[in-house]
Design a protein around this motif. Structure first.
Motif, PDB file in Angstrom:
ATOM      1  N   ARG A 179      55.128  50.594  78.664  1.00 17.18           N
ATOM      2  CA  ARG A 179      54.637  49.889  78.496  1.00 17.18           C
ATOM      3  C   ARG A 179      53.891  50.915  80.070  1.00 17.18           C
ATOM      4  N   TYR A 180      53.820  50.257  80.458  1.00 17.10           N
ATOM      5  CA  TYR A 180      53.296  50.852  82.267  1.00 17.10           C
ATOM      6  C   TYR A 180      54.150  51.780  82.843  1.00 17.10           C
ATOM      7  N   SER A 181      53.673  52.276  84.184  1.00 16.85           N
ATOM      8  CA  SER A 181      54.626  52.935  84.659  1.00 16.85           C
ATOM      9  C   SER A 181      55.171  52.057  86.214  1.00 16.85           C
ATOM     10  N   GLY A 237      49.181  55.577  84.866  1.00 21.90           N
ATOM     11  CA  GLY A 237      49.370  54.872  85.100  1.00 21.90           C
ATOM     12  C   GLY A 237      50.510  54.158  83.538  1.00 21.90           C
ATOM     13  N   TYR A 238      50.347  55.197  82.816  1.00 23.09           N
ATOM     14  CA  TYR A 238      51.607  54.487  81.394  1.00 23.09           C
ATOM     15  C   TYR A 238      52.903  55.000  81.289  1.00 23.09           C
TER      16      TYR A 238
END
Lengths: 265, 196
Positions: B194-196, B182-183
């Motif tokens: 930050r996140y994907s 998820g990053y």
């Protein structure tokens, strides 16, 4: 519509589950809240377009002051649902910047911004059949409660045990619900360790967990449990070291350190 | 501008050095996905693998005999804390690459204990990354990645792999552990990746 979480795992799989909207700030409305104890409050949010999440994930909350100043903090999700509602439980830190506002001031009907839920590691999925050993220190019980609730809401047959280390009976989170589930569910066992004061008539003196008391209250290694440990850094470090020394495979232990500080509490 | 929370004042940081969405902490929080591995120095090595079966490796003593640098940098954790002016000691990745012949553009950092994270080579070379074994003039504690961790301070701190074991050079940017959970693939705090 039901979300079907794929059970495909693997560090390098690149599989994305429930991350579709993870990096977007969305508006959440406060639709309920109740104090869990003198300092902790559960806040219920409604997020348009949210369609469930994985048990153990967290959200980021962004607060904006009138002059545009913003503060962001992460909170574990406490609830388990497949709809547009989620709950967080916030423990007020005496010198905190955000938590006193969330616990004392935020009112039903207020709006705030959230990002997430995110996280694909410290999560439990209903398709996981292994026994699950949850070990929580203080507010570290919050994401573990999400897992317990997700198990209750699913038809999972996985046996669960929770070991909950807390200062005193009146610092408990989810006290009535945990008591009820412990009584009602043959597949959930809850053990408590009180570090400062115990309930009336408790069979043990208050004190911190030791390696021996830990190992006496969890699934043995032969049961091959998936272990989730959450709490303050020192608690998590100590407990996970004891587990590894006792022969629990490191890869079966997932940890999450809680709170914005890593200092010794 | 987001939703205004009337009554929320917040605390303004004196510091303009923080990337968006970060706040300063004086502590050094520990965030790790599992138990901290225990690696005795005599079992420690650092390796670099590249094409054509190249494999360089250093024992602890060989590593400590390399030129050492003192590093003072801000670090930024994706969980939104930043720690300013942290002091480290270690070996520049440039030093480790002096005898590496490669046309590959990416690396996967491997840690003792199985953790992986991907970093493009251009984020590791040019004085931007180190293998650090000292924090705040003390040997790096096991909880913080001791004996040694990768230090890539200009990216979110999960890229600074604890208990680092080596770098595997690759042709493609292959997601590592958090990048598969998820990053963000790259993790630049100034762009809030930050996140994907």
């Amino acid at each position: 519509m039901d979300i079907i979480f794929t059970a495909i795992r693997g560090v390098r799989s690149g599989i994305r589950e429930a991350f579709a909207v993870s990096s977007v700030w969305r508006v959440a409305e406060v639709v309920g809240g109740e104090l869990e104890n003198a300092t902790a409050r559960t806040i219920r949010l409604r997020v348009d377009g949210l369609m469930g999440y994985l048990a153990g994930q967290h959200i980021d909350i962004r607060l904006t002051a009138e002059d545009g100043y913003t503060a962001i903090r992460s909170y574990s999700v406490a609830s388990a649902s497949a709809d547009e509602h989620l709950e967080i439980t916030v423990d007020e830190l005496p010198d905190g910047e955000v938590s006193p506002y969330l616990v004392r001031d935020l009112a039903v009907g207020d709006q705030l911004e959230i990002r997430g839920p995110v996280g694909g590691w410290f999560v439990w999925r209903p398709a996981d059949a292994n026994p699950v050993q949850l070990i929580g220190g203080g507010s570290g019980v919050v994401p573990l409660m999400s897992m317990i609730r997700a198990r209750q809401a699913s038809n999972s047959a996985a046996p669960f045990r929770l070991l909950y280390s807390l200062k005193s009976p009146d610092s408990s989170l989810y006290r009535d619900e945990l008591h009820r589930l412990d009584q009602e569910s043959a597949k959930l066992m809850v053990d408590y360790v009180y570090t400062r004061s115990t309930p009336e008539g408790w069979p043990a003196a208050p004190g911190r967990l030791t390696s021996e008391s830990l190992l006496g209250k969890i699934f043995p290694t032969e049961e091959k449990p998936d272990v989730f440990v959450c709490g303050q850094t020192v608690f998590v470090e100590t407990v996970s070291d004891w587990l590894v020394m006792a022969g629990y495979p490191p890869e079966s232990i997932k940890t999450e350190r809680f709170g914005g500080t890593g200092g010794i509490q | 501008m987001g939703i205004i929370s009337s009554g929320f004042r917040g605390r303004r940081s004196e510091n303009a050095a923080l990337p968006p969405g970060q706040h300063e902490t004086q502590d050094f929080p520990v965030l790790t996905a599992g138990p901290a591995p225990l690696i005795p120095a005599d079992e420690w090595e650092f390796f670099i693998t590249a094409e054509d079966g190249q494999r360089l490796s250093w024992s602890w003593d060989e590593f400590m005999a390399l030129p050492q640098e003192e590093i003072t940098q801000d670090i930024h954790c994706v969980t939104s804390w930043s720690k300013l002016g942290t002091t480290w000691r270690g070996v520049s990745v440039d030093t480790l690459f002096e005898n590496v012949e490669t046309t590959r553009d990416f690396a996967t950092a491997h840690s003792f204990g199985g953790y992986t994270t991907n970093v493009p080579l251009w984020d590791l070379l040019g004085g931007k990354a180190w293998v650090a074994w000292e924090f705040d003039h003390e040997p790096l504690e096991r909880a913080h990645g001791g004996p040694a961790r990768l230090l890539v301070p200009h990216l979110y701190f999960w890229k600074s792999a604890k208990w680092v074991h080596g770098l595997e050079l690759t042709d493609e940017d292959i997601p590592g552990f958090w990048e598969s959970n998820g990053y963000h693939l790259h993790g630049n705090p100034w762009r809030e990746e930050r996140y994907s």
